[in-house]
Design an enzyme around this catalytic site. Structure first.
Site, PDB file in Angstrom:
ATOM      1  N   LYS A  45       0.847  -1.195   0.000  1.00  0.00           N
ATOM      2  CA  LYS A  45       0.000   0.000   0.000  1.00  0.00           C
ATOM      3  C   LYS A  45       0.887   1.252   0.000  1.00  0.00           C
ATOM      4  O   LYS A  45       2.096   1.147   0.226  1.00  0.00           O
ATOM      5  CB  LYS A  45      -0.940  -0.031   1.199  1.00  0.00           C
ATOM      6  CG  LYS A  45      -0.233   0.038   2.526  1.00  0.00           C
ATOM      7  CD  LYS A  45      -1.211  -0.173   3.683  1.00  0.00           C
ATOM      8  CE  LYS A  45      -0.512   0.104   4.984  1.00  0.00           C
ATOM      9  NZ  LYS A  45      -0.883  -0.821   6.064  1.00  0.00           N
ATOM     10  N   TYR A 267      16.050  29.809  10.495  1.00  0.00           N
ATOM     11  CA  TYR A 267      14.913  30.564  11.039  1.00  0.00           C
ATOM     12  C   TYR A 267      14.850  30.420  12.551  1.00  0.00           C
ATOM     13  O   TYR A 267      15.076  29.344  13.081  1.00  0.00           O
ATOM     14  CB  TYR A 267      13.599  30.053  10.435  1.00  0.00           C
ATOM     15  CG  TYR A 267      13.481  30.311   8.960  1.00  0.00           C
ATOM     16  CD1 TYR A 267      13.397  31.613   8.459  1.00  0.00           C
ATOM     17  CD2 TYR A 267      13.452  29.260   8.056  1.00  0.00           C
ATOM     18  CE1 TYR A 267      13.288  31.846   7.095  1.00  0.00           C
ATOM     19  CE2 TYR A 267      13.335  29.487   6.690  1.00  0.00           C
ATOM     20  CZ  TYR A 267      13.261  30.772   6.220  1.00  0.00           C
ATOM     21  OH  TYR A 267      13.144  31.002   4.886  1.00  0.00           O
TER      22      TYR A 267
HETATM   23  C1  LIG Z   1      -0.116  -1.948   6.516  1.00  0.00           C
HETATM   24  C2  LIG Z   1      -0.779  -3.205   6.827  1.00  0.00           C
HETATM   25  C3  LIG Z   1      -0.066  -4.394   6.976  1.00  0.00           C
HETATM   26  C4  LIG Z   1       1.440  -4.454   6.963  1.00  0.00           C
HETATM   27  O1  LIG Z   1       1.925  -3.954   8.179  1.00  0.00           O
HETATM   28  P1  LIG Z   1       3.503  -3.796   8.468  1.00  0.00           P
HETATM   29  O2  LIG Z   1       3.552  -3.341   9.877  1.00  0.00           O
HETATM   30  O3  LIG Z   1       3.998  -2.767   7.527  1.00  0.00           O
HETATM   31  O4  LIG Z   1       4.123  -5.110   8.251  1.00  0.00           O
HETATM   32  C5  LIG Z   1      -0.787  -5.561   7.168  1.00  0.00           C
HETATM   33  N1  LIG Z   1      -2.145  -5.547   7.231  1.00  0.00           N
HETATM   34  C6  LIG Z   1      -2.849  -4.418   7.120  1.00  0.00           C
HETATM   35  C7  LIG Z   1      -4.343  -4.480   7.211  1.00  0.00           C
HETATM   36  C8  LIG Z   1      -2.205  -3.207   6.924  1.00  0.00           C
HETATM   37  O5  LIG Z   1      -2.916  -2.087   6.834  1.00  0.00           O
END
Ligand SMILES: *Cc1c(COP(=O)(O)O)cnc(C)c1O
Length: 374
Positions: A45, A267
């Site tokens: 994702k 800054y």
């Molecule tokens: C992002 C996600 C994962 C993977 O998690 P990691 O901690 O990056 O291994 C697995 N299942 C779901 C539903 C997620 O949203």
């Protein structure tokens, strides 16, 4: 130790991704399953955690399936030639989207009952597998105990009418990085699905590392961050876990200057020189996605040697300490994170997590992909 420059002549900044590192990390995570036949959804994702799905796909070929956020991304993944199963985290975003399931081997995470209704009304095509999401202890979407059974009954009627191909059970843990982080959550989930048929998918990266026997008892695991070489466990880096970083971010020294004792930098004078010192200005800032909250002391690597950030990053520039690196010259590559410097360490100094840094690079940062995985 001198460092390989990833920069092209007119680059101020560049990210380099390494699909071979991703392939290595995937193989490492599979090893952690031992003899278990559990299959792996490679979580990709957020455009493969900011690495670019197209750019790391070569490293994900050995996955049993790939998960993305939206159907649009699933379509992109098919367009890139991936024929295997695809899991869509968001399931369906609207009723009309249900008419566009023109893809074999599609799996949808279902988090609310309207999505099942949309499927009943959909133009029939290749029926997807649905994974009912248990709200669990994250409660970031999904069904609580009572609604879960109702959703399952509804899904069964869709199954009978061949609107869907299979019903799976999916849970996601809120605290898998803790050694006592999933027992209770897992027991509740198992109770919620007791007697219901269908495959089970639970473990993210942290659960696979900390709770291998539970992970091995499910049908599909879902590692994400570890595939990109990053540790989800506090106090450990990916390297400690036998993983390889999949992204290196490099900029360059634009200038080397003397900062007089008592002079302030940037800054609101976030840093004041305690004594006269040599500083470097680096062509990277928060407009590139480098965290503005990084503090003085955040590590930075210059030609393979670690030094530190000074003051607060500005839009296009940040300052570093060159007191012990008198030989550094304008043009020298500076690594912000990656092979010489774990992104986890940088995240710690910026009060965030590595995943946020990796996914926050902006469109201003060009990418290079290292030679293919073979
Ligand atoms: C992002 C996600 C994962 C993977 O998690 P990691 O901690 O990056 O291994 C697995 N299942 C779901 C539903 C997620 O949203």
């Amino acid at each position: 130790m001198s460092t390989h420059s990833l920069l092209q002549d007119s680059d101020r900044i560049r990210a380099c991704v390494d699909p071979a590192a991703v392939a290595h990390n995937l193989a490492q995570m599979r090893k952690r399953l031992g003899p278990s036949p559990a299959r792996i959804w490679a979580t990709a994702k957020a455009d493969a955690y900011g690495h670019g799905l197209a750019q790391v796909l070569a490293g994900l070929r050995q996955a049993d399936g790939i998960s993305v956020e939206t159907l649009a991304e699933a379509r992109q993944l098919r367009g890139l030639g991936w024929q295997g199963p695809i899991l869509v985290h968001a399931g369906l975003l609207s009723r009309p989207e249900a008419d566009t399931l023109d893809m074999p081997n599609l799996h949808l995470i279902i988090s609310q009952v309207d999505q099942l209704e949309w499927l009943t009304q959909a133009r029939p095509f290749a029926p997807p597998t649905v994974w009912l999401r248990y709200a669990g202890d994250t409660r970031m979407g999904g069904f609580d105990d009572v609604r879960y059974r109702r959703a399952y009954m509804r899904a069964l009627s869709l199954l009978a009418r061949k609107h869907i191909r299979c019903i799976g059970h999916l849970n996601h843990y809120a605290g898998a990085e803790r050694t006592d982080g999933i027992q209770e959550a897992d027991a509740r989930f198992r109770h919620a699905i007791a007697g219901l048929e269908g495959p089970i998918s639970c473990a993210n990266s942290a659960a696979m590392l900390q709770h291998p026997s539970q992970a091995a008892r499910t049908n599909w695991v879902r590692p994400g961050i570890t595939l990109y070489g990053v540790s989800p466990l506090h106090g450990l880096t990916g390297l400690d876990l036998g993983l390889r970083p999949a992204m290196t971010l490099q900029a360059r020294l634009a200038d080397v200057q003397l900062l007089e004792a008592g002079a302030s930098l940037g800054y609101s004078g976030a840093f004041v020189a305690p004594h006269t010192m040599t500083i470097g200005l680096v062509t990277c800032g928060y407009a590139d996605g480098y965290p503005r909250h990084a503090q003085t002391g955040t590590p930075v690597a210059v030609a393979g040697r670690i030094t530190r950030l000074l003051g607060r990053p500005s839009m296009n520039m940040l300052a570093i300490d060159l007191s012990d690196m008198q030989d550094a010259r304008p043009g020298t590559p500076v690594t912000l994170w990656g092979k010489e410097l774990p992104v986890e360490t940088v995240a710690l100094h910026a009060a965030t997590i590595a995943a946020e840094l990796l996914t926050a690079l902006t469109a201003r940062v060009p990418f290079t992909v290292l030679a293919d995985v073979g």
